[in-house]
Design an enzyme around this catalytic site. Structure first.
Site, mmCIF file in Angstrom:
data_model
loop_
_atom_site.group_PDB
_atom_site.id
_atom_site.type_symbol
_atom_site.label_atom_id
_atom_site.label_comp_id
_atom_site.label_asym_id
_atom_site.label_seq_id
_atom_site.Cartn_x
_atom_site.Cartn_y
_atom_site.Cartn_z
ATOM 1 N N GLU A 1 -17.283 23.001 -50.925
ATOM 2 C CA GLU A 1 -18.439 22.717 -50.976
ATOM 3 C C GLU A 1 -18.969 21.413 -50.087
ATOM 4 O OE1 GLU A 1 -16.688 23.298 -53.564
ATOM 5 O OE2 GLU A 1 -17.576 24.852 -54.918
ATOM 6 N N PHE B 1 -16.293 23.888 -70.564
ATOM 7 C CA PHE B 1 -15.723 24.330 -69.328
ATOM 8 C C PHE B 1 -16.285 24.240 -68.008
ATOM 9 C CE2 PHE B 1 -14.249 27.672 -66.433
ATOM 10 C CZ PHE B 1 -12.909 27.041 -65.814
ATOM 11 N N GLN B 2 -15.750 23.407 -66.997
ATOM 12 C CA GLN B 2 -16.559 23.138 -65.768
ATOM 13 C C GLN B 2 -17.634 22.469 -65.873
ATOM 14 O OE1 GLN B 2 -16.589 26.682 -63.518
ATOM 15 N NE2 GLN B 2 -14.532 26.177 -62.635
ATOM 16 N N LYS C 1 -27.226 27.218 -66.646
ATOM 17 C CA LYS C 1 -26.997 28.590 -66.723
ATOM 18 C C LYS C 1 -28.131 29.213 -67.540
ATOM 19 C CE LYS C 1 -23.711 32.210 -66.637
ATOM 20 N NZ LYS C 1 -22.307 32.643 -66.519
ATOM 21 N N MET D 1 -8.114 4.645 -35.052
ATOM 22 C CA MET D 1 -9.007 3.299 -35.508
ATOM 23 C C MET D 1 -8.200 2.590 -36.456
ATOM 24 S SD MET D 1 -11.602 1.963 -34.458
ATOM 25 C CE MET D 1 -12.905 2.838 -33.908
HETATM 26 C C1 LIG Z 1 -12.852 10.200 -45.762
HETATM 27 C C2 LIG Z 1 -12.353 8.792 -45.166
HETATM 28 N N1 LIG Z 1 -11.206 8.425 -45.408
HETATM 29 C C3 LIG Z 1 -10.655 7.210 -44.518
HETATM 30 C C4 LIG Z 1 -11.523 6.709 -43.588
HETATM 31 C C5 LIG Z 1 -11.128 5.443 -42.788
HETATM 32 N N2 LIG Z 1 -10.782 5.669 -41.305
HETATM 33 C C6 LIG Z 1 -11.592 5.490 -40.517
HETATM 34 S S1 LIG Z 1 -11.310 5.970 -39.000
HETATM 35 C C7 LIG Z 1 -9.946 6.378 -39.511
HETATM 36 C C8 LIG Z 1 -8.818 7.022 -38.556
HETATM 37 C C9 LIG Z 1 -9.547 8.445 -37.897
HETATM 38 O O1 LIG Z 1 -8.415 8.855 -37.118
HETATM 39 P P1 LIG Z 1 -8.496 10.225 -36.353
HETATM 40 O O2 LIG Z 1 -9.701 11.383 -36.976
HETATM 41 O O3 LIG Z 1 -7.378 10.914 -35.841
HETATM 42 O O4 LIG Z 1 -9.486 9.672 -35.107
HETATM 43 P P2 LIG Z 1 -8.957 8.562 -34.093
HETATM 44 O O5 LIG Z 1 -9.402 7.234 -34.585
HETATM 45 O O6 LIG Z 1 -7.538 8.698 -33.800
HETATM 46 O O7 LIG Z 1 -9.974 8.988 -32.862
HETATM 47 C C10 LIG Z 1 -9.893 6.353 -40.737
HETATM 48 C C11 LIG Z 1 -8.713 6.733 -41.749
HETATM 49 C C12 LIG Z 1 -12.820 7.438 -43.291
HETATM 50 N N3 LIG Z 1 -13.632 6.937 -42.533
HETATM 51 N N4 LIG Z 1 -12.922 8.335 -44.128
#
Ligand SMILES: Cc1ncc(C[n+]2csc(CCOP(=O)(O)OP(=O)(O)O)c2C)c(N)n1
Lengths: 569, 159
Positions: free
Chosen positions: A55, A117-118, A167, A474
């Site tokens: 979803e 449920f759900q 529902k 990042m």
């Molecule tokens: C759902 C979610 N969990 C954690 C984060 C924290 N976060 C921000 S950037 C990042 C790293 C992203 O890594 P990747 O997708 O490999 O991209 P890159 O920075 O290597 O280009 C994380 C874990 C987030 N933004 N969203």
């Protein structure tokens, strides 16, 4: 005597209302509590239902569809776990002002509140993350709630709305198909009259020697690109955009200084420091852009927004105008003087020359920045680009330029990893004839990678670019710069074979690791309208520059050249 | 600085959570909330007393106006409104101080709602300052239980 209309079921009515409203595509996933509605959907010849694999994928697809078409995005989920899987997407849409209608199944009204449920109190859960939400208690209320929800989603500052649909209400019969009296006030959907003093507003702008336009996502929602361009060209006013405002002003225009903020261009951030007047057009002084008390502190600050709650929220302003940005600009432009500003524009041109976006391109390894430049050249102005969240997102924002609005899809406010792939799919459904590219990282892509199945099932030609650094890049960048290289849980040496994974879904793929392979790879990537996966191996230590450390201001910007000088390249 | 916000809302379930949720989410400090239906049964009147400087309260007001069920928000300044709060308080009594407490109640025009051998339940309504003074007076007898409604308020009329 009004003719008594035949009674129809709530589910039938909901489908008819969607049809009448002009909805021709919905993204969803069925389950017990929404079955009567799905049964009616099955009979509809006007609405195409896209079956997703999760979803969260459905709502991000609806977001990508909405952002790239300007229309309402609709998603469907069952009660409980189906509904709660929408929560991230609703929050995302709230923060980025995306018009979404979510319809969720709910247990029968007599079971509500019994931990059936759900069952989940999705109405309660989504109060803070929707613009409007309702639990429909009777089939007689469907028409009113539907009308209110759709008006609110698209009216004023757009946003997500949710209708929770028990529902038994789906099967209940009703003859009420239209309402003449809505309960909500018209201010929630009608365009507000212009509020504020246009003359003094224009006078302040006309007095400015070094003005700057700071354009946000609101400009795109208001469809105000034409007016912004007119204003900029008439007054020779340079333009910077936020991450959400990218595309509202052509990135290639001579007056464009690109994106500002944490990873904005050096010249945009320097322009903020140097300007004597800054005009915010539908942006929100977000904390990745503006530090209260220090943002453009030497400038007169002005703000135009449709949401009065944005005025003086984080940064105080001297002049403000309330209203629909397009309408306000139309009224303002005639009052703005036509001026050349050779000194100010020239000054920024010199800044652009002396502080360009930079990276070290001297090795054979592929640098994402250089790769994106090539991708931009090859697909210039034509592609819709979605991204996930991380370094790749910022590089794409910096190196891929847009001529038009609604081509750049990114999760700005919430920063949702997992947004990119489904958003691209949604955009492709809305724009079957355009090239749609998802730029992702090896981390982010795995957050909704199950939607590859949706691409395969509907044969949607989405192009998926994965920058693989075997890191949460990042996170690593922050750890390198601010946590003395303690790479706590940001490295992984296990990724699936993305190319083979694509093949498992009959999607062609390619992996490259050397600069010499780029041209061929891009050709393969863009050659036809089929889906592709292109995995590009990049060095883990590559960083995004410039950078303003979190909580700091434009004055504290670190540029690539600073790190080179410090011998830290 | 305290502000009294008078908020007109559609009278249906869930509105209270929408409004109070907005306060908690932004961690605005609520002193009291009182809700009651108006002369129009479809509309309720909420009175919320909040602490915060003017710019914070302005922000609260604007956020409230964004809620579809909020019809109107008015910031009532203390000096131009009539505000009341009702308290029910149970104090300990002894034979020796019963008349003393009764005469204090007379001065404050408080009602004695219930009396036992050892307790007295007193009903008092007034503005915040009066309520506070009254509670101070009761303190020394030993307060056993309190119920307060929170403030309600209306603007003074000019005609
Ligand atoms: C759902 C979610 N969990 C954690 C984060 C924290 N976060 C921000 S950037 C990042 C790293 C992203 O890594 P990747 O997708 O490999 O991209 P890159 O920075 O290597 O280009 C994380 C874990 C987030 N933004 N969203």
């Amino acid at each position: 005597m009004p003719k008594t209309e035949a009674k129809i079921s709530g589910a039938r009515l909901m489908v008819e209302l969607l049809e009448e409203y002009g909805v021709d595509i919905v993204f969803g996933y069925p389950g017990g509590a929404i079955l009567p509605f799905y049964d009616e959907l099955y009979k509809s010849t006007k609405i195409k239902h896209i079956l997703v694999r999760h979803e969260q994928g459905a709502i991000h697809m609806a977001e990508g569809y909405a952002r790239s078409t300007g229309k309402l995005g609709v998603c469907i989920a069952t009660s409980g776990p189906g509904a709660t899987n929408l929560v991230t997407g609703l929050t995302d849409a709230k923060l980025d002002s995306v018009p979404i209608l979510a319809i969720t199944g709910q247990v029968a009204t007599n079971a509500i509140g019994t931990d059936a449920f759900q069952e989940a109190d999705i109405y309660g859960i989504t109060i803070p993350i929707t613009k409007y939400n309702a639990l429909i208690k009777s089939a007689d209320d469907i028409a009113r709630h539907f009308q209110e929800a759709t008006l609110v989603a698209l009216g004023g500052r757009p946003g997500p709305v949710l209708l929770d649909f028990p529902k038994d209400v789906q099967t209940e019969l009703t003859s009420i198909r239209k309402v003449d009296k809505l309960k909500i006030d018209s201010r929630h959907y009608q365009k507000p009259p212009i509020g504020g003093d246009l003359d003094s507003f224009a006078a302040a702008l006309n007095k400015a020697k070094r003005p700057l336009l700071y354009v946000g996502g609101g400009a795109i929602n208001a469809n105000a690109s034409k007016e912004i361009r007119e204003l900029a060209e008439k007054g020779n006013i340079p333009v910077t955009t936020t991450l959400m405002g990218i595309g509202a002003f052509p990135g290639t225009h001579q007056l464009s200084v690109g994106m500002l903020g944490m990873h904005g261009t050096a010249y945009a951030n320097k322009a903020v420091l140097e300007c004597d007047y800054i005009l915010n057009l539908g942006a929100r002084f977000d904390d990745r852009v503006a530090k209260p008390g220090e943002f453009a502190e030497n400038a007169v600050r002005a703000h135009i927004d449709i949401d009065t709650a944005e005025f003086n929220k984080r940064v105080s302003v001297d002049y403000l105008l309330h209203g629909d940005l397009k309408e306000v600009l139309k009224a303002l432009i005639p009052k703005v003087n036509k001026v050349d500003r050779p000194e100010w524009v020239g000054f920024l041109d010199t800044l652009k020359k002396n502080h360009p976006l930079e990276f070290d391109d001297s090795t054979d390894t592929i640098k994402p920045q250089g790769f994106l430049q090539k991708l931009y050249e090859k697909s210039k102005g034509k592609a819709i680009v979605s991204t996930d969240v991380g370094q790749h997102q910022m590089w794409a924002a910096q190196y891929y330029l847009f001529e038009e609005a609604n081509r750049w899809l990114t999760s700005g406010g919430l920063g949702t990893m997992g947004y990119g792939l489904p958003a691209a799919i949604g955009a492709k459904f809305g724009n079957p004839n355009k090239t749609v590219i998802c730029v992702s990282g090896d981390g982010s892509i795995q957050m909704n990678i199950q939607e590859l199945a949706t691409i395969a099932m509907y044969k949607k030609g989405v192009k998926i670019l994965i920058f693989n650094n075997n890191f949460l890049g990042m996170v690593r960048q922050w750890q390198e710069l601010f946590y003395e290289e303690r790479f706590s849980e940001s490295e992984w040496n296990y990724n699936p074979d993305f190319v083979k994974l694509g093949e498992a879904y009959s999607i062609k793929g390619l992996r490259i690791a050397n600069k010499s392979e780029i041209d061929k790879a891009l050709e393969f990537f863009l050659e036809d309208d089929d889906a592709r996966i292109l995995e590009v191996m990049i060095p883990a230590e590559e960083k995004v520059f410039p950078m303003i450390p979190a909580g700091k201001s434009q004055k504290d910007m670190i540029e690539f050249s600073d790190t080179v000088r410090a011998g830290k390249k | 600085m305290k502000h009294i916000l008078k908020i007109l809302v559609n009278n249906h379930p869930g509105v209270m959570s929408h409004v109070s949720g907005l306060f908690t989410r932004r961690s605005y400090n609520i002193d009291s909330i009182a809700v009651g239906v108006t002369q129009d049964s479809e509309i309720s009147n909420m009175v919320i007393v909040v602490k915060g400087d003017d710019s914070v309260v302005e922000q609260v007001k604007r956020q409230l106006l964004k809620l579809p069920d909020v019809i109107d928000v008015e910031d009532l300044a203390y000096h131009d409104c009539i505000s009341r709060e009702l308290v029910l308080v149970v104090v300990k009594v002894e034979d020796s101080n019963r008349t003393e407490i009764i005469s204090i109640c007379e001065v404050f025009q408080a009602k004695i709602a219930d009396l036992t051998k050892t307790t007295m339940t007193i009903e008092f309504s007034g503005n915040t300052r009066q309520v506070e003074h009254f509670m101070e007076m009761m303190q020394k007898y030993g307060i056993q239980e309190i119920a307060r409604t929170g403030q309600i308020a209306l603007k003074y009329r000019s005609t």
